[in-house]
Design an enzyme around this catalytic site. Sequence first.
Site, PDB file in Angstrom:
ATOM      1  N   ASP A   1      -4.261 -25.472 -35.299  1.00  0.00           N
ATOM      2  CA  ASP A   1      -3.061 -24.736 -34.882  1.00  0.00           C
ATOM      3  C   ASP A   1      -1.851 -25.587 -35.277  1.00  0.00           C
ATOM      4  O   ASP A   1      -1.275 -25.404 -36.381  1.00  0.00           O
ATOM      5  CB  ASP A   1      -3.140 -24.471 -33.365  1.00  0.00           C
ATOM      6  CG  ASP A   1      -1.892 -23.857 -32.763  1.00  0.00           C
ATOM      7  OD1 ASP A   1      -0.899 -23.649 -33.491  1.00  0.00           O
ATOM      8  OD2 ASP A   1      -1.869 -23.581 -31.547  1.00  0.00           O
TER       9      ASP A   1
ATOM     10  N   LYS B   1      -9.863 -17.603 -24.108  1.00  0.00           N
ATOM     11  CA  LYS B   1      -9.619 -18.978 -24.562  1.00  0.00           C
ATOM     12  C   LYS B   1      -9.171 -19.776 -23.355  1.00  0.00           C
ATOM     13  O   LYS B   1      -8.280 -19.330 -22.623  1.00  0.00           O
ATOM     14  CB  LYS B   1      -8.547 -18.964 -25.644  1.00  0.00           C
ATOM     15  CG  LYS B   1      -7.737 -20.235 -25.835  1.00  0.00           C
ATOM     16  CD  LYS B   1      -6.892 -20.141 -27.088  1.00  0.00           C
ATOM     17  CE  LYS B   1      -5.541 -20.816 -26.914  1.00  0.00           C
ATOM     18  NZ  LYS B   1      -4.698 -20.628 -28.127  1.00  0.00           N
TER      19      LYS B   1
ATOM     20  N   GLY C   1      -0.419 -17.290 -30.290  1.00  0.00           N
ATOM     21  CA  GLY C   1       0.692 -16.784 -29.492  1.00  0.00           C
ATOM     22  C   GLY C   1       1.561 -17.913 -28.984  1.00  0.00           C
ATOM     23  O   GLY C   1       1.093 -19.045 -28.814  1.00  0.00           O
TER      24      GLY C   1
ATOM     25  N   LYS D   1      -7.699 -23.485 -21.909  1.00  0.00           N
ATOM     26  CA  LYS D   1      -7.045 -24.731 -22.288  1.00  0.00           C
ATOM     27  C   LYS D   1      -7.856 -25.878 -21.701  1.00  0.00           C
ATOM     28  O   LYS D   1      -8.334 -25.790 -20.560  1.00  0.00           O
ATOM     29  CB  LYS D   1      -5.623 -24.754 -21.725  1.00  0.00           C
ATOM     30  CG  LYS D   1      -4.713 -23.686 -22.335  1.00  0.00           C
ATOM     31  CD  LYS D   1      -4.360 -24.019 -23.773  1.00  0.00           C
ATOM     32  CE  LYS D   1      -3.288 -23.080 -24.307  1.00  0.00           C
ATOM     33  NZ  LYS D   1      -2.883 -23.476 -25.676  1.00  0.00           N
TER      34      LYS D   1
ATOM     35  N   SER E   1      -5.218 -16.232 -23.480  1.00  0.00           N
ATOM     36  CA  SER E   1      -5.221 -17.678 -23.356  1.00  0.00           C
ATOM     37  C   SER E   1      -5.015 -18.020 -21.885  1.00  0.00           C
ATOM     38  O   SER E   1      -4.036 -17.599 -21.274  1.00  0.00           O
ATOM     39  CB  SER E   1      -4.087 -18.262 -24.207  1.00  0.00           C
ATOM     40  OG  SER E   1      -3.982 -19.655 -24.011  1.00  0.00           O
TER      41      SER E   1
ATOM     42  N   ASN F   1      -4.745 -28.521 -27.563  1.00  0.00           N
ATOM     43  CA  ASN F   1      -3.337 -28.858 -27.848  1.00  0.00           C
ATOM     44  C   ASN F   1      -3.147 -30.360 -28.107  1.00  0.00           C
ATOM     45  O   ASN F   1      -2.308 -31.016 -27.474  1.00  0.00           O
ATOM     46  CB  ASN F   1      -2.406 -28.370 -26.727  1.00  0.00           C
ATOM     47  CG  ASN F   1      -2.172 -26.869 -26.762  1.00  0.00           C
ATOM     48  OD1 ASN F   1      -2.581 -26.152 -25.855  1.00  0.00           O
ATOM     49  ND2 ASN F   1      -1.561 -26.365 -27.822  1.00  0.00           N
TER      50      ASN F   1
ATOM     51  N   LYS G   1       0.403 -18.713 -36.708  1.00  0.00           N
ATOM     52  CA  LYS G   1       1.570 -18.375 -35.883  1.00  0.00           C
ATOM     53  C   LYS G   1       2.767 -18.351 -36.825  1.00  0.00           C
ATOM     54  O   LYS G   1       3.049 -19.358 -37.492  1.00  0.00           O
ATOM     55  CB  LYS G   1       1.821 -19.440 -34.816  1.00  0.00           C
ATOM     56  CG  LYS G   1       0.792 -19.497 -33.697  1.00  0.00           C
ATOM     57  CD  LYS G   1       1.109 -20.635 -32.746  1.00  0.00           C
ATOM     58  CE  LYS G   1       0.086 -20.686 -31.617  1.00  0.00           C
ATOM     59  NZ  LYS G   1       0.236 -21.932 -30.818  1.00  0.00           N
TER      60      LYS G   1
ATOM     61  N   GLU H   1      -9.974 -25.573 -30.760  1.00  0.00           N
ATOM     62  CA  GLU H   1      -8.662 -25.512 -31.405  1.00  0.00           C
ATOM     63  C   GLU H   1      -7.900 -26.822 -31.209  1.00  0.00           C
ATOM     64  O   GLU H   1      -7.788 -27.313 -30.075  1.00  0.00           O
ATOM     65  CB  GLU H   1      -7.900 -24.336 -30.772  1.00  0.00           C
ATOM     66  CG  GLU H   1      -6.515 -24.091 -31.316  1.00  0.00           C
ATOM     67  CD  GLU H   1      -5.847 -22.888 -30.625  1.00  0.00           C
ATOM     68  OE1 GLU H   1      -6.539 -22.145 -29.881  1.00  0.00           O
ATOM     69  OE2 GLU H   1      -4.643 -22.695 -30.824  1.00  0.00           O
TER      70      GLU H   1
ATOM     71  N   ASP I   1      -8.941 -24.695 -26.323  1.00  0.00           N
ATOM     72  CA  ASP I   1      -7.759 -25.213 -27.029  1.00  0.00           C
ATOM     73  C   ASP I   1      -7.311 -26.501 -26.355  1.00  0.00           C
ATOM     74  O   ASP I   1      -6.959 -26.501 -25.171  1.00  0.00           O
ATOM     75  CB  ASP I   1      -6.626 -24.171 -26.991  1.00  0.00           C
ATOM     76  CG  ASP I   1      -5.410 -24.581 -27.818  1.00  0.00           C
ATOM     77  OD1 ASP I   1      -5.427 -25.680 -28.422  1.00  0.00           O
ATOM     78  OD2 ASP I   1      -4.447 -23.784 -27.874  1.00  0.00           O
TER      79      ASP I   1
HETATM   80  C1  NPQ Z   1      -1.315 -22.506 -28.305  1.00  0.00           C
HETATM   81  N1  NPQ Z   1      -0.145 -20.797 -26.896  1.00  0.00           N
HETATM   82  O1  NPQ Z   1      -2.086 -21.735 -28.832  1.00  0.00           O
HETATM   83  C2  NPQ Z   1      -0.084 -22.031 -27.551  1.00  0.00           C
HETATM   84  C3  NPQ Z   1       0.741 -23.121 -27.084  1.00  0.00           C
HETATM   85  C4  NPQ Z   1       1.768 -22.915 -26.051  1.00  0.00           C
HETATM   86  C5  NPQ Z   1      -0.778 -18.746 -25.787  1.00  0.00           C
HETATM   87  O2  NPQ Z   1      -2.071 -20.684 -25.743  1.00  0.00           O
HETATM   88  C6  NPQ Z   1       5.791 -22.001 -23.219  1.00  0.00           C
HETATM   89  C7  NPQ Z   1       6.065 -21.486 -24.466  1.00  0.00           C
HETATM   90  C8  NPQ Z   1       4.576 -22.596 -22.992  1.00  0.00           C
HETATM   91  C9  NPQ Z   1       5.137 -21.576 -25.494  1.00  0.00           C
HETATM   92  C10 NPQ Z   1       2.428 -23.293 -23.782  1.00  0.00           C
HETATM   93  C11 NPQ Z   1      -1.061 -20.168 -26.135  1.00  0.00           C
HETATM   94  C12 NPQ Z   1       3.648 -22.694 -24.008  1.00  0.00           C
HETATM   95  C13 NPQ Z   1       3.924 -22.199 -25.268  1.00  0.00           C
HETATM   96  C14 NPQ Z   1       1.503 -23.397 -24.812  1.00  0.00           C
HETATM   97  C15 NPQ Z   1       2.971 -22.312 -26.289  1.00  0.00           C
HETATM   98  O3  NPQ Z   1      -1.494 -23.682 -28.466  1.00  0.00           O
HETATM   99 MG    MG Z   2      -3.146 -23.687 -29.768  1.00  0.00          MG
END
Ligand code: NPQ
Ligand code: MG
Length: 377
Positions: free
Chosen positions: A247, A170, A299, A172, A144, A199, A271, A222, A197
Site C-alpha cells: 500500500d 480486513k 480507502g 488492522k 477495514s 500499516n 489508492k 498488507e 493490514d
Molecule cells: C489503509 N485505510 O489501507 C488506510 C489507512 C488509513 C480504510 O484502512 C484517517 C484518515 C485515518 C485516513 C487511518 C483503511 C486513517 C486514514 C488509516 C487512512 O492503510
Molecule cells: Mg493499508
Amino acid sequence: MPIAPPASSVALEAIELRVLQVPLVSPFTTSFGTETVREVIVVRARTTDGDGWGEIVTQQAPLYSSEYTHSAWDVAQRFLIPALLERRSVAPEEVAGILAPFVGHRMAKAGLELAVLDAALRTDGRSLAAHLGAVHERIPSGVSVGIQRDPAALVETVGAYLDEGYARIKIKIKPGRDVGDTAAVRDAFGAIPLQVDANSAYTLADIDVLAALDRFDLLLIEQPLQEDDIVDHATLAARLRTPVCLDESIVSAKAAADALALRAASVINIKAGRVGGYLEAVRVHDLCRDAGVPVWCGGMLETGIGRAANAALAALPGFTLTGDVSASDRFYPRDIVTEPIVLEDGHVRVPTGPGIGVEIDTAALDEVTVDRVELRR
Ligand code: NPQ
Ligand code: MG
C-alpha cells in the site's frame, strides 16, 4: 480494452479549497493512532461551464504518509493552484504534467486533478466510471476494521459487519495485536475472506511473528514493513506463504513496476491519492493487469466525493480482489453528498451520472467546513 476519448478542456475561473472536520461514527485505530474526526480537504474547480469536485485525502498529521492537511493546504495555494490557473484552459489529462515540476505532494495533486476531471466530464455528460474504463455496474464491498479494545471486542465488531453483508473483512494489526486478534476472528467466523493490514508497523526482525500468520490462510498481508523497505519486503515475501500486498510503498506506476520486478509484492492496493490521481491509478491497474498481478481499491476514509470516485475505479477489470470501498455509513453519520454510497447485498453501486455521479449536499458541507479559501485567475 478500447481507449477512452480524452475529456474536454475546461476554462478555470477559480479553485476553492475547504478544510472539513467530519465526525466519525466510531473511533478508527490503526498501528499509527486513533482518529475520531476525519479532517480532509475538499476542492471545488469553478469553470465557465460549471463546477467540479475533488477530495484531498491527507490526514491531520503525517502518520500514514508524509503529507498532511496543512502541507496540502499550503502547497496547493502556493504552487499547484497558481500553475493550473495560469492556463487559459486545462484538460484533465494535462493536470499531472502541469504539476509534475513540483516534487511529491501526490494527494494534493490527486484532489486537484479529480476536481478538473469531474468538471470536464460533467461538461461532456460522461461518467468517471466510463472514462476510466469501468466494466461493472456494482462491486463487492469490503470493510477495514480498526484495532479494538481487545480480541473479544474485535469479534463483536467483525460480526456486526458480517451481519450487514460485507463481502470481505480486513483487520488492522500491530506488534502485540496480530496473531491473537487474527486467531480470534478465524475461530469465531471460520473461512470468511480475511486479510490483515500492518500499516508499516514491523521490521524484518519480526519475521517469525509474521510467518506465524501463515496458518490463518489470509488473502494477504498488507504493508508489513516501512514505505521505502522494498528490498526487505522482497526478502519477507520469499519467506511467507501469505501473499504480501503493498500500500504505502506504491506511490506511482513506476514504483509499482519496480516492486513487481523485485518480487516485493504479489498483490497491489491502489489508492488514487497515494499515486497522484485517478489517471495514474489506472496506469497502475493497467501494468498490474498486464503482469497478471491482482489489485484492489484501498480507502482513505473518503467523503462521498472520493468514495464515488473509488467505486468507479474499482469497477475496472483488473480489480479482482474485494476492496475497501465500504458504505458511507461505515464511517460517517452524515455524508456531504445527497446520495451516499450504500451497501446492497454486500455490494456498492458504481455511479453512472456525469462526472463522479453524485451531488454535493451544500448544507451538510457547510456544517463541517472549518476553513475555506478561493483562488481566482
Ligand atoms: C489503509 N485505510 O489501507 C488506510 C489507512 C488509513 C480504510 O484502512 C484517517 C484518515 C485515518 C485516513 C487511518 C483503511 C486513517 C486514514 C488509516 C487512512 O492503510
Ligand atoms: Mg493499508
